[in-house]
Design a protein around this motif. Sequence first.
Motif, short mmCIF file in Angstrom:
data_model
loop_
_atom_site.label_atom_id
_atom_site.label_comp_id
_atom_site.label_asym_id
_atom_site.label_seq_id
_atom_site.Cartn_x
_atom_site.Cartn_y
_atom_site.Cartn_z
N GLU A 73 0.82 -1.22 0.00
CA GLU A 73 0.00 0.00 0.00
C GLU A 73 0.85 1.27 0.00
O GLU A 73 0.41 2.32 -0.47
CB GLU A 73 -0.92 0.00 1.22
CG GLU A 73 -2.04 -1.02 1.16
CD GLU A 73 -3.03 -0.74 0.04
OE1 GLU A 73 -3.50 0.41 -0.07
OE2 GLU A 73 -3.31 -1.66 -0.74
N ALA A 88 -7.10 -3.14 1.53
CA ALA A 88 -6.24 -3.16 0.34
C ALA A 88 -6.86 -2.33 -0.79
O ALA A 88 -8.05 -2.48 -1.10
CB ALA A 88 -6.02 -4.59 -0.12
N THR A 90 -7.98 1.78 -8.44
CA THR A 90 -8.19 2.03 -7.01
C THR A 90 -9.60 2.53 -6.74
O THR A 90 -10.28 2.06 -5.82
CB THR A 90 -7.15 3.04 -6.49
OG1 THR A 90 -5.84 2.50 -6.68
CG2 THR A 90 -7.37 3.34 -5.01
#
Length: 256
Positions: A43, A93, A205
């Motif tokens: 990350e 995540a 994302t």
Amino acid sequence: MTDHVTVQIDAGVMTLTLARPEKKNALSNAMYGVLADSLEAAEKDPTIRVVVFQGDGDSFTAGNDLQDFAAQATGAFSGERHVTRFLKALANATRPLVAAVQGQAVGVGTTMLLHCDLVFVSPDARLTTPFVNLALVPEAASSWLLPARVGHARAYAMFALGEAVDGATAVAWGLANALVEQGDLRARARAAADQLAKRPLGALTVTKRLMRDAEKIAQLMDTEGAEFAARLQTAEAREAFMAFAERRAPDFSKAG
């Protein structure tokens, strides 16, 4: 290799390999620690765009190392339980997660797949969530995610009866993307990861964030985790683990 987990980073893809084949890749507390550390590092590293999970040998993972469970049930375990960090890392995540699954995928070996974005399974894959068999309850937010994916009746049979789901059924039920022969499994997962690594990370994302309620998932993990920890201290759990150690069927009537 560190604590039976290998970590490889190549062309924007982090590959986490469970490397304890002699134990069917049963996950120890130390292995959970490496997995959690790796996801947390991914990350923070803009060069890592995708994470792949895979397992050496004939199984993805036999789930939690039952010796660890037994130690917790008897009070012999002390220290941080890294499984909690691993599950929270899955919940939070933002990178795409890909899994290549062969053979046994027991307990967390199945519930972690509910957090993966692409899952490829071999024909011999057997997904099981036998928590009730061990006098325990679902984890990894699976009490919500699994029924949402496959329906209440199927999820309940998996949880309460420990019914196994084979590779073809996993695909049919929407637990996996495709059935792949074991010899091609890792290559298929890697090819998918390479495709994702070439996509715009920002768009991936946001897409993942829109598709998942990460806050709700994390909160449910806390609720499940508290119930799970409480169940480990019960007479039912002690009987389950004692029976496992003694290689006999448990008798839960003894536990009241």
